[in-house]
Write a protein that holds these residues in place. Structure first.
Motif, PDB file in Angstrom:
ATOM      1  N   ALA C 236       0.856  -1.192   0.000  1.00  0.00           N
ATOM      2  CA  ALA C 236       0.000   0.000   0.000  1.00  0.00           C
ATOM      3  C   ALA C 236       0.886   1.234   0.000  1.00  0.00           C
ATOM      4  O   ALA C 236       2.036   1.179   0.435  1.00  0.00           O
ATOM      5  N   ASN C 237       0.351   2.325  -0.488  1.00  0.00           N
ATOM      6  CA  ASN C 237       1.110   3.569  -0.547  1.00  0.00           C
ATOM      7  C   ASN C 237       0.538   4.599   0.438  1.00  0.00           C
ATOM      8  O   ASN C 237      -0.669   4.720   0.572  1.00  0.00           O
ATOM      9  N   ASP C 238       1.428   5.335   1.102  1.00  0.00           N
ATOM     10  CA  ASP C 238       0.992   6.384   2.034  1.00  0.00           C
ATOM     11  C   ASP C 238       0.280   7.531   1.318  1.00  0.00           C
ATOM     12  O   ASP C 238      -0.525   8.237   1.927  1.00  0.00           O
ATOM     13  N   PHE C 365      11.044   4.590   0.368  1.00  0.00           N
ATOM     14  CA  PHE C 365      10.880   5.832  -0.374  1.00  0.00           C
ATOM     15  C   PHE C 365       9.794   5.645  -1.432  1.00  0.00           C
ATOM     16  O   PHE C 365       9.594   4.548  -1.957  1.00  0.00           O
ATOM     17  N   GLY C 366       9.135   6.737  -1.748  1.00  0.00           N
ATOM     18  CA  GLY C 366       8.025   6.657  -2.679  1.00  0.00           C
ATOM     19  C   GLY C 366       6.731   6.366  -1.926  1.00  0.00           C
ATOM     20  O   GLY C 366       5.681   6.175  -2.529  1.00  0.00           O
ATOM     21  N   CYS C 368       5.966   3.709  -0.214  1.00  0.00           N
ATOM     22  CA  CYS C 368       5.474   2.333  -0.328  1.00  0.00           C
ATOM     23  C   CYS C 368       5.650   1.538   0.968  1.00  0.00           C
ATOM     24  O   CYS C 368       6.568   1.791   1.741  1.00  0.00           O
TER      25      CYS C 368
END
Lengths: 85, 211, 377
Positions: C236-238, C365-366, C368
């Motif tokens: 999942a992405n923040d 980073f990104g 993720c």
């Protein structure tokens, strides 16, 4: 001091890629971080690089950045006091 | 049923949406010039755009174009929207910039704002931030645009943990660049502006080769 | 069912999983204060012994024609192929390679004269591995920052469940380079002492190099080493910031929440990402508390190995499987007193414990994040 502030405006806009910001929109006494210019943690680190690259000033403890980078004026004062040029 | 509801393709300084040309710059405009003109043409204000490296700018714009006139962002559960991107050069152009900043010990200024873009999946992060998409991520690297890899994995992620997806190819290399983004939904969309093409390797290959 | 099977770890602590596991049981650290060829500064990093590598690799191939990462990867994959007997040329076998920077040392001037500079391309690097082992399929290359290794394992599970493959070899690797060191230094993210994940006095990461390989399979016979399966795994992405982790742990919480944990008391521990940066560890503690997993002990292996980037998720999963097999909780090295605000309990000594499963997490980073649940069959 005013000349240095004007020079810093240009350098900040270039170094931080603030393409939609005009120099006259930056108030020398407004906070650099927070809402103002929308700067973030990476910008804070970039400002450290800017000081070293253009003014030969090395900030050893990045926590000092908080006080130095409060506003353009505090930044200019710091350069005046510590800079080589 | 997985459907492609919209796609955008950027190459040779021109942009097409669903196969129709919508924007172009002069043939000899550089990539930064082209990206800047394309950004202006969209009439949006997103200051973060100017901080991105070329690959992120390209992926950002191609996605903006693919989303134009769709209700993809408003109609989907963005916690279940996957982003699956691929390319060939990873983040090589920005890698070279960072390497250049450390090659000369007398002029040694590694930049955090450059270094952060030396990971290809930062382009996924930029899309996630822009559109508040929090679903699955994957960044693959393949020699060429690989419809099988993209379609196959997107199907798996739609089966396991996503109901929609932003997929494609975002490549910037020494001499060439290209972006191709397609949007996939599992539900039957009623929006009349969207196209309906089943998600499969043949269709993706066709629409990729179309323009 | 999808099983976690034969594996290998090559790091500063050894060239096999056994050597590595035994070393950390003895509290040996791969991270050491080191003077590197490109700098007069001392860095606290984890390096693989180059003489040992040369000796081992030269018994297989000429070291002049392979980069350091290629040599390490070939040795690591070869160990897993030999242990498992899996046939790389089989239609149902796939290699997934997880890396952030691949052959990044090829960007340095005057490096590796006998090696084609094109191997800076990650697919070209993977092609070297395909050729060497004669894999039938083009390897899948995943480059998703610091979650790459764990995400590759999750992707392997998805491939196997779809019926496309029976055996997926997941290899993760990154080398120590001036490239990454200078970058993390510019981020002010490096610690000059061995890192202290979750501790009050943590100041940043150590970088490390490692290559790790694990076979993911649906073949019950190959489940022998651990009798363990992958129950679930998600990313999942923040959607918050490209380098700073979410202050509220959103992405990691989303992953943990989806794992479908039926009985929390079965979970022996969480192998966290735990890089020892102030913000990362804080974020993880908040996500773990939000997921109501505060009662589950937590460790980070970064105190031993530093951050091994593309290898980290694979390496830490393997050592967690060893922990499960031996019913022993691994001490979170470098930890003394809790320095995060989320309610977690960090494992401060090696401890025998009876348990069924563990959770592995990663963040990068990104924005993720990834998490996976592994359990005894």
């Amino acid at each position: 001091m005013d000349a240095l502030i004007e020079k810093l405006k240009g350098q900040i806009i270039e170094q931080l890629n603030l393409a939609e910001v005009k120099p006259e929109e930056i108030n020398p006494d407004s906070p650099l971080f927070g809402d103002g210019l929308g700067l973030d943690s990476i910008d804070a680190l970039e400002l450290i690089v800017l000081l070293e690259k253009h003014y030969g000033i090395k900030i050893e403890d990045p926590k000092d950045g908080k006080t130095i980078f409060q506003s353009l004026r505090t930044m200019a004062e710091y350069i005046k006091a510590n800079g080589k040029s | 049923m997985n459907n492609i509801i919209s796609y955008a393709h950027i190459k040779n300084n021109s942009v097409s949406i669903n196969g129709t040309p919508v924007f172009s710059s002069e043939k000899n405009a550089t990539l930064p010039e082209f990206l800047s003109e394309a950004y202006k043409s969209m009439e949006i204000s997103y200051p973060k755009f100017h901080k991105m490296d070329l690959q992120c700018k390209l992926g950002f714009l191609c996605t903006e174009f693919a989303l134009q006139n769709t209700a993809f962002i408003s109609e989907n559960d963005l916690t279940k929207t996957a982003i699956v991107i691929s390319n060939s050069a990873s983040s090589l152009q920005t890698d070279k910039l960072h390497q250049h900043s450390i090659d000369d010990k007398t002029n040694y200024f590694p930049s955090p704002a450059v270094f952060v873009y030396t990971l290809p999946n930062i382009s996924i992060g930029e899309l996630a931030i822009r559109h508040k998409v929090t679903g699955e991520n994957a960044f693959f690297v393949s020699k060429k645009f690989d419809a099988h890899l993209l379609v196959n994995y997107t199907e798996l992620v739609l089966h396991d943990n996503a109901s929609s997806a932003i997929c494609g190819w975002v490549e910037v290399d020494d001499t060439a660049y290209e972006a191709f983004i397609f949007l996939v939904e599992t539900k039957n969309n009623t929006n009349k502006n969207t196209i309906f093409k089943p998600l499969n390797q043949l269709v993706v290959t066709q629409i990729y080769n179309q323009t | 069912m999808v099983f976690a099977s034969y594996n290998n770890i090559i790091s500063g602590l050894g060239f096999s999983t056994d050597e590595n596991y035994n070393a950390i049981l003895n509290s040996e650290l791969a991270v050491k204060k080191t003077i590197l060829p490109f700098s007069i500064e001392t860095f606290c990093v984890a390096k693989i012994d180059e003489t040992l590598l040369k000796n081992r690799f030269s018994s297989i191939e000429n070291t002049d024609y392979y980069t350091k990462l290629e040599q390490l990867s070939i040795l690591s994959i070869q160990d897993v192929m030999a242990q498992s007997g899996v046939n790389p040329a089989d239609e149902k076998t796939l290699l997934i390679y997880s890396t952030t920077k691949g052959n990044i040392d090829l960007l340095e001037k005057n490096n590796f004269s006998a090696i084609d500079k094109n191997r800076i391309y990650l697919w070209s690097f993977a092609n070297v591995l395909q050729q060497h082992f004669n894999f039938k399929h083009t390897p899948v290359v995943l480059s998703n920052a610091c979650i790459s290794g764990l995400l590759a394992i999750i992707i392997a599970k998805r491939y196997i469940e779809s019926g496309a493959y029976n055996n997926v070899i997941v290899c993760g690797g990154d080398i120590l380079s001036e490239f990454t060191l200078s970058g993390f230094k510019s981020f002010n993210a490096l610690s000059n002492e061995p890192s202290k994940p979750f501790d009050t006095n943590r100041v940043g990461i150590n970088l490390g190099e490692a290559v790790s390989t694990i076979l993911i399979t649906n073949n019950k016979e190959l489940a022998k080493p651990y009798e363990a399966q992958i129950i679930s795994g998600f990313s999942a992405n923040d959607a918050n910031h490209i380098s700073g982790p979410s202050r509220t742990g959103d992405g990691l919480f989303q992953c943990l929440n989806q794992l479908n944990v039926t009985n929390k008391t079965d979970i022996g521990f969480i192998s966290a990402h735990g890089t020892a940066t102030p913000f990362n560890d804080e974020m993880e503690s908040i996500a773990i508390e939000r997921a109501e997993l505060s009662g589950v002990p937590v460790n980070s292996l970064k105190g031993y190995y530093g951050h091994t980037l593309g290898a980290a998720g694979v390496l830490e999963t393997i050592l967690s499987l060893e922990s499960l097999k031996n019913q022993t909780l691994i001490k979170s090295e470098g930890f003394e007193s809790l320095g995060v605000s989320g309610k977690i309990s960090v494992i401060d000594s090696f401890e025998k414990k009876s348990f069924q499963s563990f959770i592995k997490t990663a963040s990068g980073f990104g924005g993720c994040n990834a998490a996976a649940l592994f359990s005894k069959i």
